[in-house]
Design an enzyme around this catalytic site. Structure first.
Site, PDB file in Angstrom:
ATOM      1  N   LYS A  37      -1.668  -1.430  -3.920  1.00 45.73           N
ATOM      2  CA  LYS A  37      -2.705  -0.403  -3.879  1.00 45.73           C
ATOM      3  C   LYS A  37      -1.993   0.929  -4.048  1.00 45.73           C
ATOM      4  O   LYS A  37      -1.191   1.337  -3.197  1.00 45.73           O
ATOM      5  CB  LYS A  37      -3.485  -0.425  -2.567  1.00 45.73           C
ATOM      6  CG  LYS A  37      -4.554   0.683  -2.520  1.00 45.73           C
ATOM      7  CD  LYS A  37      -5.317   0.729  -1.208  1.00 45.73           C
ATOM      8  CE  LYS A  37      -6.343   1.868  -1.228  1.00 45.73           C
ATOM      9  NZ  LYS A  37      -7.067   2.002   0.057  1.00 45.73           N
ATOM     10  N   TYR A  87       0.862  -1.185   0.000  1.00 47.80           N
ATOM     11  CA  TYR A  87       0.000   0.000   0.000  1.00 47.80           C
ATOM     12  C   TYR A  87       0.895   1.230   0.000  1.00 47.80           C
ATOM     13  O   TYR A  87       1.523   1.556   1.004  1.00 47.80           O
ATOM     14  CB  TYR A  87      -0.894  -0.051   1.240  1.00 47.80           C
ATOM     15  CG  TYR A  87      -1.932   1.030   1.384  1.00 47.80           C
ATOM     16  CD1 TYR A  87      -2.220   1.941   0.371  1.00 47.80           C
ATOM     17  CD2 TYR A  87      -2.665   1.133   2.566  1.00 47.80           C
ATOM     18  CE1 TYR A  87      -3.183   2.918   0.529  1.00 47.80           C
ATOM     19  CE2 TYR A  87      -3.637   2.098   2.742  1.00 47.80           C
ATOM     20  CZ  TYR A  87      -3.886   2.993   1.722  1.00 47.80           C
ATOM     21  OH  TYR A  87      -4.847   3.966   1.895  1.00 47.80           O
TER      22      TYR A  87
END
Length: 300
Positions: A170, A142
Site C-alpha cells: 500500500k 504499508y
C-alpha cells in the site's frame, strides 16, 4: 519478472480502508461494522482493510481488532477479502496481532513500518520478515513515511518481495518514480494508498487502490478502474477528475481521513459514530464543506 501487477491482484482491485464504527458512547459497534461492510461490498468493494490509519488502529485494543475481523468476515463471507492491519512499533506485539488476525479469519495482513523509533532499513527488513515467517497469511507492506517517520526504501521493498508471503504494497510514499521502479523489478501488487493516485498508479501496472474515500463513494471510485479496464481511458480520466474535489476535501483539508469519513457517513445515515481521542469530530463548517463536495460529485 513481469513488468505489471498480476492480472488477478491478491485481494482484489477496489479495496476500502474501512473506518471502525463506534457507538455514541465510544464503544466498538460491531453491528454497525457489519452493516457498513455489507454496504461497501454491495457497492463495488472487492476487499476491506480493517484497523489501518482510517480505522483508528492506535486507539483500538487487541481484542477489539480481532472482534472486528470476526464480525466483518461474518458479514461479507466470501464476497470480499478481509485484510487486517497489524502493524505496530513493536515486533513482538505485531506478531501477536498477526496471529490473532489469522485466527479471526483474515485473508491477509497490512503491516505499517514501525513508527516513532525510526529503525534503519536492515531493522525494517528484519521486522517484516519476522512476521511473514511466523504466519500463513499474505502480507501487504504499508509505506506511509509521513506518519511513521520512516520510509520503506524501494531497494528494501525489492528484497522483501523475494519472500513468498510478502505479496503487495500500500503506497503512500508520494514517490511515483519509486513505485514504478518496484513495479518493474518485482511481481508485487501495488495499491494506491492516496486517492489522487488511484488511476495514475493503475495505468502503469498497479493493482488498484486501498482507499479512504471509498468509505463514502465506493461506486464512483470503482467506476474509474472499470472504465480503464474497458479500454476507455478518457472516461476513466474524467471520472477521476470528477472525484478530485471530494478527495481534496476529505484528504487534504487539514483533517484526518477518519474524521472526514465519519463526518460524511454520519450525515448520510450510515454507521460511523464518533472518533476516539485524541482525534476530535469535524466542526459544522468543515462538515458543510465536505457535504458540498460530496453533493457536487453525486450530481454528476
Amino acid at each position: 519478472m513481469t513488468t505489471t501487477a498480476p492480472s488477478v491482484p491478491p485481494f482484489g482491485r477496489a479495496l476500502c480502508a474501512m473506518i471502525t464504527p463506534f457507538s455514541e458512547g465510544g464503544a466498538l459497534d460491531l453491528d454497525g461494522a457489519q452493516r457498513l461492510a455489507d454496504h461497501l461490498v454491495s457497492r463495488g468493494c472487492d476487499g476491506l482493510v480493517l484497523s489501518g490509519t482510517t480505522g483508528e488502529s492506535p486507539t483500538t485494543t487487541d481484542a477489539e481488532k480481532a472482534a472486528l475481523v470476526e464480525a466483518v468476515r461474518e458479514a461479507v463471507g466470501d464476497r470480499a477479502s478481509v485484510v487486517a492491519g497489524v502493524g505496530t512499533f513493536d515486533t513482538r506485539h505485531t506478531l501477536e496481532l498477526a496471529r490473532e488476525a489469522e485466527k479471526a479469519g483474515a485473508d491477509g495482513l497490512l503491516m505499517v513500518s514501525p513508527y516513532y523509533s525510526k529503525p534503519p532499513q536492515d531493522a525494517l527488513e528484519a521486522h517484516f520478515l519476522a512476521v511473514a515467517d511466523a504466519v500463513g497469511l499474505p502480507v501487504t507492506l504499508y509505506d506511509i513515511p509521513g506518519r511513521t517517520g520512516t520510509r520503506i526504501e524501494p531497494d528494501t521493498i525489492i528484497r522483501l518481495a523475494e519472500h513468498p508471503r510478502i505479496v503487495a504494497v500500500k503506497d503512500c510514499s508520494h514517490d511515483f518514480l519509486a513505485a514504478q521502479k518496484v513495479l518493474a523489478r518485482t511481481d508485487l501488487a501495488y495499491y494506491a494508498g492516496c486517492d489522487e493516485h488511484n488511476l495514475a498508479l493503475y495505468a502503469v501496472g498497479g493493482a488498484g487502490y486501498i482507499s479512504t474515500v471509498a468509505n463514502v463513494v465506493p461506486e464512483q471510485l470503482r467506476a474509474v478502474l472499470d472504465a480503464f479496464e474497458a479500454g476507455d481511458t478518457p472516461v476513466s480520466a474524467h471520472l477521476q477528475q470528477r472525484a478530485t474535489p471530494l478527495i481534496e476535501s476529505m484528504m487534504s483539508a487539514g483533517l484526518p481521513g477518519s474524521v472526514t469519513v465519519k463526518a460524511l457517513l454520519g450525515e448520510l445515515g450510515l454507521p460511523a459514530g464518533p472518533v476516539r481521542a485524541p482525534l476530535q469530530p469535524a466542526g459544522r463548517e468543515a462538515v458543510d464543506g465536505l457535504l458540498g463536495a460530496y453533493e457536487q460529485l453525486m450530481a454528476g
